[in-house]
Design a protein around this motif. Structure first.
Motif, PDB file in Angstrom:
ATOM      1  N   GLY A  11       0.779  -1.256   0.108  1.00 49.10           N
ATOM      2  CA  GLY A  11       0.001  -0.019   0.009  1.00 49.10           C
ATOM      3  C   GLY A  11       0.717   1.137   0.164  1.00 49.10           C
ATOM      4  N   CYS A  12       2.287   1.286   0.137  1.00 47.82           N
ATOM      5  CA  CYS A  12       2.935   2.353   0.091  1.00 47.82           C
ATOM      6  C   CYS A  12       3.373   2.731  -1.321  1.00 47.82           C
ATOM      7  CB  CYS A  12       4.319   2.159   1.121  1.00 47.82           C
ATOM      8  SG  CYS A  12       5.399   1.029   0.448  1.00 47.82           S
ATOM      9  N   VAL A  13       3.734   4.040  -1.449  1.00 49.92           N
ATOM     10  CA  VAL A  13       4.456   4.498  -2.666  1.00 49.92           C
ATOM     11  C   VAL A  13       5.945   4.074  -2.717  1.00 49.92           C
ATOM     12  CG1 VAL A  13       4.493   6.443  -4.279  1.00 49.92           C
ATOM     13  CG2 VAL A  13       2.500   6.004  -3.134  1.00 49.92           C
ATOM     14  N   VAL A  14       6.226   3.688  -3.757  1.00 49.22           N
ATOM     15  CA  VAL A  14       7.779   3.456  -4.042  1.00 49.22           C
ATOM     16  C   VAL A  14       8.204   4.147  -5.232  1.00 49.22           C
ATOM     17  CG1 VAL A  14       7.826   1.400  -2.602  1.00 49.22           C
ATOM     18  CG2 VAL A  14       7.607   1.233  -5.285  1.00 49.22           C
ATOM     19  N   VAL A  27       2.541  -0.290  -4.140  1.00 43.64           N
ATOM     20  CA  VAL A  27       2.783  -1.573  -4.308  1.00 43.64           C
ATOM     21  C   VAL A  27       1.646  -2.315  -3.549  1.00 43.64           C
ATOM     22  CG1 VAL A  27       4.401  -3.247  -3.594  1.00 43.64           C
ATOM     23  CG2 VAL A  27       5.129  -1.184  -4.163  1.00 43.64           C
ATOM     24  N   PHE A  28       1.075  -3.171  -4.170  1.00 49.13           N
ATOM     25  CA  PHE A  28      -0.149  -3.889  -3.832  1.00 49.13           C
ATOM     26  C   PHE A  28       0.445  -5.664  -4.440  1.00 49.13           C
ATOM     27  CE2 PHE A  28      -2.427  -0.166  -3.943  1.00 49.13           C
ATOM     28  CZ  PHE A  28      -3.034  -0.248  -2.572  1.00 49.13           C
ATOM     29  N   ALA A  50       9.613  -7.406  -3.571  1.00 52.99           N
ATOM     30  CA  ALA A  50      10.280  -6.344  -2.621  1.00 52.99           C
ATOM     31  C   ALA A  50       9.537  -6.202  -1.267  1.00 52.99           C
ATOM     32  CB  ALA A  50       9.834  -5.269  -3.463  1.00 52.99           C
ATOM     33  N   LEU A  51       8.272  -6.981  -1.188  1.00 52.65           N
ATOM     34  CA  LEU A  51       7.558  -6.760   0.082  1.00 52.65           C
ATOM     35  C   LEU A  51       8.574  -7.106   1.365  1.00 52.65           C
ATOM     36  CD1 LEU A  51       4.029  -7.616  -0.999  1.00 52.65           C
ATOM     37  CD2 LEU A  51       4.921  -5.334  -0.711  1.00 52.65           C
ATOM     38  N   GLY A  52       8.579  -6.251   2.439  1.00 50.51           N
ATOM     39  CA  GLY A  52       9.388  -6.763   3.479  1.00 50.51           C
ATOM     40  C   GLY A  52      10.846  -6.285   3.271  1.00 50.51           C
ATOM     41  N   CYS A  53      11.544  -5.898   2.261  1.00 53.70           N
ATOM     42  CA  CYS A  53      12.619  -5.443   2.002  1.00 53.70           C
ATOM     43  C   CYS A  53      12.888  -4.116   2.269  1.00 53.70           C
ATOM     44  CB  CYS A  53      13.246  -5.746   0.651  1.00 53.70           C
ATOM     45  SG  CYS A  53      13.094  -7.592   0.222  1.00 53.70           S
ATOM     46  N   LYS A 374      -8.667  -7.762   5.261  1.00 51.97           N
ATOM     47  CA  LYS A 374      -7.329  -8.475   4.951  1.00 51.97           C
ATOM     48  C   LYS A 374      -6.587  -7.418   3.871  1.00 51.97           C
ATOM     49  CE  LYS A 374      -8.906 -13.132   5.431  1.00 51.97           C
ATOM     50  NZ  LYS A 374      -9.095 -14.246   4.939  1.00 51.97           N
ATOM     51  N   LYS A 375      -7.278  -6.661   2.953  1.00 54.00           N
ATOM     52  CA  LYS A 375      -6.815  -5.762   2.152  1.00 54.00           C
ATOM     53  C   LYS A 375      -6.164  -4.807   2.505  1.00 54.00           C
ATOM     54  CE  LYS A 375      -9.669  -7.604  -1.974  1.00 54.00           C
ATOM     55  NZ  LYS A 375     -10.586  -7.332  -2.952  1.00 54.00           N
ATOM     56  N   PRO A 376      -5.110  -4.002   2.205  1.00 55.99           N
ATOM     57  CA  PRO A 376      -4.687  -2.932   2.886  1.00 55.99           C
ATOM     58  C   PRO A 376      -5.435  -1.501   2.205  1.00 55.99           C
ATOM     59  CG  PRO A 376      -3.061  -3.478   0.939  1.00 55.99           C
ATOM     60  CD  PRO A 376      -4.170  -4.681   0.975  1.00 55.99           C
TER      61      PRO A 376
END
Length: 492
Positions: A11-14, A27-28, A50-53, A374-376
């Motif tokens: 849910g964040c912007v990268v 990112v979803f 990339a999630l969690g990195c 469950k969905k962000p």
């Protein structure tokens, strides 16, 4: 969306960087994103790896299909400089006639489509170059780095910053942000003295909300920032891309430039109209209650009089007639009781059916709510309603502001005249424009409004290449970064 940790969360912007190419995306999991220019350079990327990195990590692009890639984190990015061998003494005998490369662009595309990695493609290109071995070592490194940016399969994911957003917009199209360069933006923030705990106002149009985002980042969670806009909606694209938390967005409020003179009158008018409306509703309600009571009291009197007159006029009936009437009434009562039983049974069945449907709907709604939980959730763009923004902005402006920033493409004269009375004496103002002619006209007009110690400046920026034995100015540079008019307001 609040990012307490420097980790890539759903849910964040990268900001995805591949060579000199930059692009933002939210990112979803399970989604794919398109990058690159249209045509052969376009590809699709899945960012689930990339999630969690942490931000700033590098990832290797693994080919899934022809133009579909997934990513895998790598600790040490692949550098193709080991292709560089011993070179010549100098490049004086080399001729750039475009005939040194034996491979055609179509052949290079077929190599990529066959599944070769970026390093293998670069190695084939250097082997088919007739002048690569005769170049100096520095020229070979420059050539390989240039090809690696184009054919490499390594990306880096960054956290959005004002500098990266400005570089992205400026490289895509400088006119998209009114030629607002990063050095001009930094001077704008410096001269306006933006800091936490103060009340500031900004009018921005034509720069994608970059100035508002930069001021909001400096203020943090303390103070008030009023964004004045013209049109239907404020420009806040860069604000949405900065992953600001809700506490930081509470500092920002919006107001239309047409509502500035009417801000105090609006509140008084709304209160008076509300009181008058409540008074009229209470009076009408009291009138309706009195009329209804009079009608209900009059009705039973009429019915009693009619019954008495009917009793006097009707003669006494015989006993046989009375017996017939009693028999008929008993039969009718039995029929009515049977019908009532049937109606009750059918009503119970209907209620059970309706209750069953309601329970099914409730189960479905609970399932949907569980899936949505469950969905962000996407972050809210506006923390307040439009009415709350107008009231808060008007109250901040009436108290006075400690700094004024105007950044627009059009002539800023009218906007500056509207906002200068809200600025406290002894505080600074800054006006940005991509052209100097409007600021030259504004220079003399602001003096009549109490402006002093004013300067009209243009910055000149040139990048330098700093490498061992190769430090020199960059060959290309930007033509201009806009103009600034800044000064201080004093009492006349």
């Amino acid at each position: 969306m609040p990012l307490k940790k420097n980790l890539i969360e759903e849910g964040c912007v990268v900001m995805v960087q591949k060579g000199a190419y930059l692009k933002t995306c939210r990112v979803f999991s399970g989604r794919s994103y398109t990058f690159g220019k249209r045509g052969d350079g376009q590809f699709t990327l899945n960012l689930d790896g990339a999630l969690g990195c942490p931000f700033g990590s590098s990832f290797r692009m693994d080919r899934v299909s022809n133009k579909m890639f997934s990513i895998t984190k790598i600790e040490n990015p692949v550098i193709s400089l080991d292709i560089v061998t011993e070179g010549g003494v100098d490049n004086r005998d080399l001729q750039d006639d475009g005939r040194s490369q034996k491979l055609t662009p179509d052949e290079i595309i077929t190599l990529k489509n066959k599944g070769l990695t970026g390093k293998e493609v670069i190695q084939v290109i250097t082997e088919n170059s007739s002048t690569f071995k005769d170049k100096t070592v520095y020229s070979q490194e420059k050539y390989v780095n240039k090809k690696q940016k184009k054919y490499g399969e390594t990306i880096t994911i960054h956290k959005p910053t004002i500098r990266l957003l400005n570089d992205m917009y400026y490289t895509q199209d400088p006119l998209k942000i009114a030629n607002l360069r990063i050095d001009t933006l930094s001077q704008l923030l410096c001269h306006s003295n933006v800091q936490a705990g103060g009340n500031f106002a900004v009018f921005e149009s034509g720069s994608q909300g970059l100035v508002t985002a930069a001021m909001l980042q400096r203020m943090g969670t303390v103070g008030h920032l009023v964004q004045v806009y013209h049109g239907a909606h404020p420009q806040r694209e860069a604000v949405d891309l900065m992953n600001f938390s809700e506490e930081e967005l509470l500092v920002l409020s919006f107001i239309n430039v047409t509502k500035l003179p009417e801000a105090t009158q609006r509140d008084s008018l709304t209160t008076t109209t509300a009181t008058t409306n409540t008074n009229t509703t209470t009076t009408t309600n009291s009138n309706t209650t009195t009329t209804t009571t009079s009608i209900t009291t009059a009705e039973p009197m009429d019915t009693n009089e009619e019954d008495e007159t009917r009793k006097e006029e009707t003669p006494h009936s015989s006993k046989s007639d009375e017996q017939k009437h009693t028999n008929e009434d008993s039969e009718e009562n039995l029929i009515q009781k049977d019908n009532e039983k049937l109606d009750c049974e059918s009503q119970e069945n209907k209620d059970q059916h309706v209750n069953g449907k309601k329970s099914e709907k409730q189960d479905q709604e609970t399932q949907k709510s569980g899936e949505q939980a469950k969905k962000p959730s996407r972050p809210r763009k506006f923390v307040r309603t439009q009415v709350e923004d107008v009231s808060m902005s008007s109250s901040v402006l009436e108290q006075g502001i400690m700094g004024l920033v105007v950044a627009c493409r059009q002539y800023p004269n009218d906007v500056v005249k509207e906002l200068m009375p809200f600025l406290h004496p002894g505080h600074s103002f800054v006006v940005f424009s991509p052209y100097k002619e409007p600021l030259m006209e504004l220079y003399s007009e602001v003096r009549t409004l109490g402006g002093t110690n004013m300067r009209l400046s243009e910055t000149w920026l040139r990048h330098y290449q700093v490498l061992p034995q190769r430090t020199h100015p960059a060959i290309n540079m930007s033509g201009g970064g806009g103009y600034l008019l800044y000064g201080t307001k004093v009492l006349k």
